[in-house]
Design a protein around this motif. Structure first.
Motif, mmCIF file in Angstrom:
data_model
loop_
_atom_site.group_PDB
_atom_site.id
_atom_site.type_symbol
_atom_site.label_atom_id
_atom_site.label_comp_id
_atom_site.label_asym_id
_atom_site.label_seq_id
_atom_site.Cartn_x
_atom_site.Cartn_y
_atom_site.Cartn_z
ATOM 1 N N ARG A 1 0.831 -1.209 0.000
ATOM 2 C CA ARG A 1 0.000 0.000 0.000
ATOM 3 C C ARG A 1 0.863 1.256 0.000
ATOM 4 O O ARG A 1 0.547 2.247 -0.676
ATOM 5 N N THR A 2 1.962 1.232 0.743
ATOM 6 C CA THR A 2 2.847 2.389 0.773
ATOM 7 C C THR A 2 3.485 2.627 -0.589
ATOM 8 O O THR A 2 3.585 3.777 -1.045
ATOM 9 N N ALA A 3 3.910 1.550 -1.245
ATOM 10 C CA ALA A 3 4.515 1.696 -2.577
ATOM 11 C C ALA A 3 3.540 2.366 -3.539
ATOM 12 O O ALA A 3 3.926 3.237 -4.335
ATOM 13 N N GLU A 4 2.272 1.982 -3.474
ATOM 14 C CA GLU A 4 1.278 2.566 -4.376
ATOM 15 C C GLU A 4 0.917 3.987 -3.958
ATOM 16 O O GLU A 4 0.676 4.854 -4.820
ATOM 17 N N THR A 5 0.885 4.257 -2.666
ATOM 18 C CA THR A 5 0.605 5.618 -2.202
ATOM 19 C C THR A 5 1.705 6.570 -2.654
ATOM 20 O O THR A 5 1.439 7.731 -3.010
ATOM 21 N N ALA A 6 2.948 6.090 -2.666
ATOM 22 C CA ALA A 6 4.055 6.911 -3.168
ATOM 23 C C ALA A 6 3.879 7.218 -4.651
ATOM 24 O O ALA A 6 4.147 8.346 -5.101
ATOM 25 N N LYS A 7 3.421 6.234 -5.428
ATOM 26 C CA LYS A 7 3.148 6.480 -6.846
ATOM 27 C C LYS A 7 2.045 7.517 -7.005
ATOM 28 O O LYS A 7 2.125 8.415 -7.860
ATOM 29 N N LEU A 8 1.019 7.394 -6.197
ATOM 30 C CA LEU A 8 -0.073 8.370 -6.230
ATOM 31 C C LEU A 8 0.443 9.771 -5.933
ATOM 32 O O LEU A 8 0.095 10.738 -6.624
ATOM 33 N N ALA A 9 1.277 9.893 -4.905
ATOM 34 C CA ALA A 9 1.832 11.203 -4.537
ATOM 35 C C ALA A 9 2.635 11.790 -5.692
ATOM 36 O O ALA A 9 2.521 12.993 -5.998
ATOM 37 N N ASP A 10 3.443 10.959 -6.347
ATOM 38 C CA ASP A 10 4.235 11.433 -7.491
ATOM 39 C C ASP A 10 3.335 11.919 -8.619
ATOM 40 O O ASP A 10 3.575 12.970 -9.221
ATOM 41 N N GLU A 11 2.286 11.158 -8.919
ATOM 42 C CA GLU A 11 1.368 11.546 -9.991
ATOM 43 C C GLU A 11 0.663 12.865 -9.679
ATOM 44 O O GLU A 11 0.360 13.644 -10.587
ATOM 45 N N GLU B 1 4.080 -9.682 -9.513
ATOM 46 C CA GLU B 1 5.397 -9.411 -8.935
ATOM 47 C C GLU B 1 5.257 -9.122 -7.446
ATOM 48 O O GLU B 1 4.525 -8.206 -7.047
ATOM 49 N N VAL B 2 5.952 -9.906 -6.622
ATOM 50 C CA VAL B 2 5.866 -9.711 -5.171
ATOM 51 C C VAL B 2 7.035 -8.909 -4.617
ATOM 52 O O VAL B 2 6.960 -8.370 -3.510
ATOM 53 N N ASP B 3 8.144 -8.827 -5.367
ATOM 54 C CA ASP B 3 9.305 -8.043 -4.918
ATOM 55 C C ASP B 3 9.129 -6.591 -5.375
ATOM 56 O O ASP B 3 9.657 -6.176 -6.410
ATOM 57 N N VAL B 4 8.397 -5.839 -4.598
ATOM 58 C CA VAL B 4 8.127 -4.433 -4.889
ATOM 59 C C VAL B 4 9.013 -3.582 -4.013
ATOM 60 O O VAL B 4 9.039 -3.745 -2.786
ATOM 61 N N PRO B 5 9.812 -2.677 -4.586
ATOM 62 C CA PRO B 5 10.723 -1.892 -3.763
ATOM 63 C C PRO B 5 10.002 -0.863 -2.904
ATOM 64 O O PRO B 5 8.944 -0.351 -3.291
ATOM 65 N N TRP B 6 10.596 -0.568 -1.762
ATOM 66 C CA TRP B 6 10.098 0.533 -0.942
ATOM 67 C C TRP B 6 10.365 1.840 -1.678
ATOM 68 O O TRP B 6 11.391 1.982 -2.351
ATOM 69 N N PRO B 7 9.460 2.814 -1.603
ATOM 70 C CA PRO B 7 9.660 4.069 -2.337
ATOM 71 C C PRO B 7 10.982 4.743 -1.996
ATOM 72 O O PRO B 7 11.349 4.854 -0.819
ATOM 73 N N ALA B 8 11.665 5.196 -3.010
ATOM 74 C CA ALA B 8 12.938 5.884 -2.797
ATOM 75 C C ALA B 8 12.702 7.216 -2.106
ATOM 76 O O ALA B 8 11.687 7.881 -2.335
ATOM 77 N N LYS B 9 13.638 7.610 -1.266
ATOM 78 C CA LYS B 9 13.525 8.889 -0.576
ATOM 79 C C LYS B 9 13.939 10.049 -1.466
ATOM 80 O O LYS B 9 13.663 11.187 -1.135
#
Length: 395
Positions: free
Chosen positions: A95-105, A387-395
């Motif tokens: 969920r955090t990985a996707e929330t980071a994508k949302l924030a970027d968009e 894909e289960v290996d999803v990286p943590w959002p980069a800082k």
């Protein structure tokens, strides 16, 4: 790359794996439920927020509502686990990985830190980020639900206890045999003095106050700074186990912390949210049955965490306009109206194994539990590899 078919494996309300695509879709569904309620601001004028506990439950909803409707920037803190050779990552990781994508968009400058919120090293890391990127902070939202806490200053580990105060209490509770609802009885034992003290240490206001103090010491609070910790009161149906139990003692300490911080000149509140299906609440005996009866009573009138989070941001970015006598922001009035509670009480008294399918919205509750882990989400092909290996959002 590590793609595989992910199936729900577990027992009761606990699943061992999470579905990455399902968790991502949950984030998008939450964002889609929010309409912008403020005029667009230039990035430099956007409020700066720090959300402690940003990956699940109300903390996730508050983060998404802030990003989507209010244009916030800032930092989210969560403590999640990456995928291993045997297991997927936790649902909060995806969920955090996707929330980071949302924030970027959306063009939001929002960073996520994966670390123990109780640790002083985490506070140092997060405050360094705030100082470097934003200078000052406007809002601190504290939404932490953890079973244990290690105090970094003493090294002592405390364990929270889900117990009553005074005497044992037996309650009806909801369980599942597959997807079929089962009405059970659960007896909860009384807490010892040590149980109470440890639960307050884990779930009370001490760590929240330490975050506030750390911000003060670094001079990172804006002139309009305010802070809120999320809490729950609930019905007298669940009161003996929740509000009048060991968890309630910790919630009372959280609320007293808000009052103390206010006396010290900090605009500090607790926000009393309404009932919802979360990973924390589903473990409490009686809460699942109560919540399913409540949803059967209210249907779409039951306010979701994302709806309540928009209301919370409205009050934090303006002036809180729904405070009770204890200076708590009340987002739960829809749940506790006499009419609603009378209907839920009547259903609670009448529910049996034979009537549970008619009186409780058990199918909704079962689906909501599975959605916490990314399952039963509309539009997801659960037969396909993911894909289960999803990286943590980069800082």
């Amino acid at each position: 790359m590590s793609e595989r078919v992910v199936k729900p494996v577990g027992r009761g309300f606990l699943f061992l794996d999470s579905h990455p695509a399902g968790c991502a879709k949950v984030v998008r569904d939450l964002a889609a439920a929010v309409q912008p309620v403020v005029e667009p601001r230039a990035p430099e004028e956007a409020p700066v927020a720090l959300v402690i506990g940003s990956s699940s439950g109300y903390g996730l909803a508050t983060t998404i509502a802030g990003l989507t409707a209010f244009g916030v920037k800032g930092v989210g803190v969560a403590f999640e686990k990456d995928a291993t050779a045997r297991r997927t990552a936790t649902a909060g990781w995806y969920r955090t990985a996707e929330t980071a994508k949302l924030a970027d968009e959306l063009g939001r400058n929002f960073t996520f830190v994966n670390a123990d919120a109780f640790a002083d090293t985490t506070k140092d890391e997060v405050l360094d980020l705030i100082a470097e990127r934003f200078g000052k902070i406007d809002h601190l939202i504290y939404s932490v639900a953890a079973p244990r806490r290690t105090d970094p200053r003493t090294g002592e580990t405390y364990q929270s206890a889900l117990k009553t105060i005074g005497s044992p209490y037996t309650t009806k509770s909801l369980a599942y045999d597959g997807a079929e609802p089962q009405l059970t009885e659960v007896t909860v034992d009384p807490a010892t003095d040590d149980d109470l003290a440890q639960t307050v240490k884990v779930m009370g206001g001490e760590d929240w106050a330490r975050w506030v103090t750390a911000l003060q010491e670094r001079d990172l609070m804006s002139e309009d700074f305010n802070t809120v910790a999320l809490t729950y009161i609930g019905s007298d149906i669940t009161g003996p186990i929740y509000r009048q139990g060991s968890i309630g003692a910790a919630k009372a300490d959280l609320e007293q912390t808000a009052l103390r911080l206010t006396k010290e000149g900090i605009r500090a509140y607790t926000s009393v949210n309404g009932a919802a299906v979360t990973q924390a609440s589903s473990a409490i005996p009686g809460i699942g049955l109560y919540t399913s009866l409540l949803h059967k009573t209210l249907g779409d009138a039951m306010q979701t965490p994302i709806q309540q989070s928009v209301s919370l941001w409205n009050q934090l970015t303006g002036t809180p306009d729904d405070l009770d006598e204890d200076n708590r922001i009340r987002l739960d009035r829809w749940e506790l109206t006499p009419d609603v509670q009378a209907q839920v009480h009547a259903a609670w008294q009448a529910v049996t194994q034979d009537t549970i399918a008619d009186l409780a919205d058990h199918e909704w509750f079962y689906t909501e539990i599975r959605r916490l882990y990314g399952f039963d989400v509309e539009g997801i092909n659960y037969e396909a590899e993911v894909e289960v290996d999803v990286p943590w959002p980069a800082k």
